[in-house]
Scaffold this motif. Sequence first.
Motif, PDB file in Angstrom:
ATOM      1  N   ASP A 107     -44.339 -71.781  13.547  1.00  0.00           N
ATOM      2  CA  ASP A 107     -44.402 -73.173  13.095  1.00  0.00           C
ATOM      3  C   ASP A 107     -45.672 -73.477  12.313  1.00  0.00           C
ATOM      4  OD1 ASP A 107     -41.922 -74.318  13.907  1.00  0.00           O
ATOM      5  OD2 ASP A 107     -42.627 -74.318  15.975  1.00  0.00           O
ATOM      6  N   ALA A 108     -46.802 -72.940  12.737  1.00  0.00           N
ATOM      7  CA  ALA A 108     -48.073 -73.235  12.063  1.00  0.00           C
ATOM      8  C   ALA A 108     -48.686 -72.012  11.387  1.00  0.00           C
ATOM      9  CB  ALA A 108     -49.062 -73.813  13.076  1.00  0.00           C
ATOM     10  N   CYS A 109     -47.951 -70.935  11.299  1.00  0.00           N
ATOM     11  CA  CYS A 109     -48.479 -69.709  10.703  1.00  0.00           C
ATOM     12  C   CYS A 109     -48.502 -69.843   9.172  1.00  0.00           C
ATOM     13  CB  CYS A 109     -47.613 -68.514  11.118  1.00  0.00           C
ATOM     14  SG  CYS A 109     -48.255 -66.924  10.580  1.00  0.00           S
ATOM     15  N   PRO A 110     -49.650 -69.588   8.549  1.00  0.00           N
ATOM     16  CA  PRO A 110     -49.723 -69.703   7.089  1.00  0.00           C
ATOM     17  C   PRO A 110     -48.733 -68.758   6.390  1.00  0.00           C
ATOM     18  CG  PRO A 110     -51.924 -69.533   8.045  1.00  0.00           C
ATOM     19  CD  PRO A 110     -50.943 -69.236   9.148  1.00  0.00           C
TER      20      PRO A 110
ATOM     21  N   VAL B 257     -40.644 -67.097  15.485  1.00  0.00           N
ATOM     22  CA  VAL B 257     -40.067 -68.096  16.382  1.00  0.00           C
ATOM     23  C   VAL B 257     -40.590 -69.459  15.958  1.00  0.00           C
ATOM     24  CG1 VAL B 257     -39.767 -68.826  18.779  1.00  0.00           C
ATOM     25  CG2 VAL B 257     -40.041 -66.383  18.247  1.00  0.00           C
ATOM     26  N   ALA B 258     -39.660 -70.395  15.726  1.00  0.00           N
ATOM     27  CA  ALA B 258     -40.050 -71.736  15.281  1.00  0.00           C
ATOM     28  C   ALA B 258     -38.969 -72.733  15.663  1.00  0.00           C
ATOM     29  CB  ALA B 258     -40.255 -71.752  13.767  1.00  0.00           C
ATOM     30  N   ASN B 259     -39.331 -74.014  15.664  1.00  0.00           N
ATOM     31  CA  ASN B 259     -38.322 -75.036  15.930  1.00  0.00           C
ATOM     32  C   ASN B 259     -37.773 -75.627  14.640  1.00  0.00           C
ATOM     33  OD1 ASN B 259     -40.307 -76.845  15.115  1.00  0.00           O
ATOM     34  ND2 ASN B 259     -40.863 -77.381  17.199  1.00  0.00           N
TER      35      ASN B 259
ATOM     36  N   PRO C 209     -34.885 -75.046  19.943  1.00  0.00           N
ATOM     37  CA  PRO C 209     -34.812 -76.504  19.860  1.00  0.00           C
ATOM     38  C   PRO C 209     -36.203 -77.121  19.708  1.00  0.00           C
ATOM     39  CG  PRO C 209     -33.576 -75.684  21.760  1.00  0.00           C
ATOM     40  CD  PRO C 209     -34.332 -74.523  21.191  1.00  0.00           C
ATOM     41  N   GLY C 210     -36.254 -78.309  19.128  1.00  0.00           N
ATOM     42  CA  GLY C 210     -37.524 -79.014  19.001  1.00  0.00           C
ATOM     43  C   GLY C 210     -38.041 -79.401  20.376  1.00  0.00           C
ATOM     44  N   GLY C 211     -39.309 -79.639  20.461  1.00  0.00           N
ATOM     45  CA  GLY C 211     -39.910 -80.035  21.728  1.00  0.00           C
ATOM     46  C   GLY C 211     -41.254 -79.371  21.913  1.00  0.00           C
ATOM     47  N   PHE C 212     -42.036 -79.956  22.799  1.00  0.00           N
ATOM     48  CA  PHE C 212     -43.393 -79.487  23.036  1.00  0.00           C
ATOM     49  C   PHE C 212     -43.378 -78.092  23.650  1.00  0.00           C
ATOM     50  CE2 PHE C 212     -47.420 -79.432  25.458  1.00  0.00           C
ATOM     51  CZ  PHE C 212     -48.283 -79.617  24.399  1.00  0.00           C
TER      52      PHE C 212
ATOM     53  N   ASP D 197     -43.374 -71.584  22.023  1.00  0.00           N
ATOM     54  CA  ASP D 197     -44.331 -70.820  22.833  1.00  0.00           C
ATOM     55  C   ASP D 197     -43.652 -70.277  24.087  1.00  0.00           C
ATOM     56  OD1 ASP D 197     -46.035 -71.820  20.926  1.00  0.00           O
ATOM     57  OD2 ASP D 197     -47.270 -72.967  22.320  1.00  0.00           O
ATOM     58  N   ASP D 198     -42.895 -71.137  24.753  1.00  0.00           N
ATOM     59  CA  ASP D 198     -42.214 -70.715  25.982  1.00  0.00           C
ATOM     60  C   ASP D 198     -41.236 -69.575  25.710  1.00  0.00           C
ATOM     61  OD1 ASP D 198     -43.635 -72.686  27.304  1.00  0.00           O
ATOM     62  OD2 ASP D 198     -41.952 -74.094  27.391  1.00  0.00           O
TER      63      ASP D 198
END
Length: 148
Positions: A8-11, A32-34, A51-54, A58-59
């Motif tokens: 998700d935040a990887c350049p 792995v990303a939402n 799925p989206g979510g906090f 990572d989990d």
Amino acid sequence: MKIWVDADACPGVIKEILFRAAQRTQIMTTLVANQLLRVPPSPWIRALQVPGGFDVADDRIVQEVEPGDLVITADIPLAAQVIDKQAHALNPRGEFYTPENMRERLAMRNLMEELRGSGVDISGPSSFSQSDRAAFAAQLDRFLARQR
């Protein structure tokens, strides 16, 4: 060994380095990303949308990672969990997380979060640079060479 990417935040430039490394070494690399990700067609590269979510991505990484795998992440709590599972964690700036530096990194992260929560204006990390890209590529190459 597999490579897992907290995508998700990887350049984008880091993803490109990883795509080339996956092809060259024939190591399964999973992003792995939402959100929906585009990856080059390859038997060694796949995108896994969660799925989206906090912390859902990572989990999922923690659930799937095995001892000896490599996880690419800037997320310090995720890196701590990865290390607890006897896997390796490398951030996009080319720094490995280790059991020795993890306690300090978690403490610093928690302090910064506390300061931001109390209203203190804390600047974020510096912009991603060419030297960060080079440091990541060099660390990844050294790590993969040691695994062969």
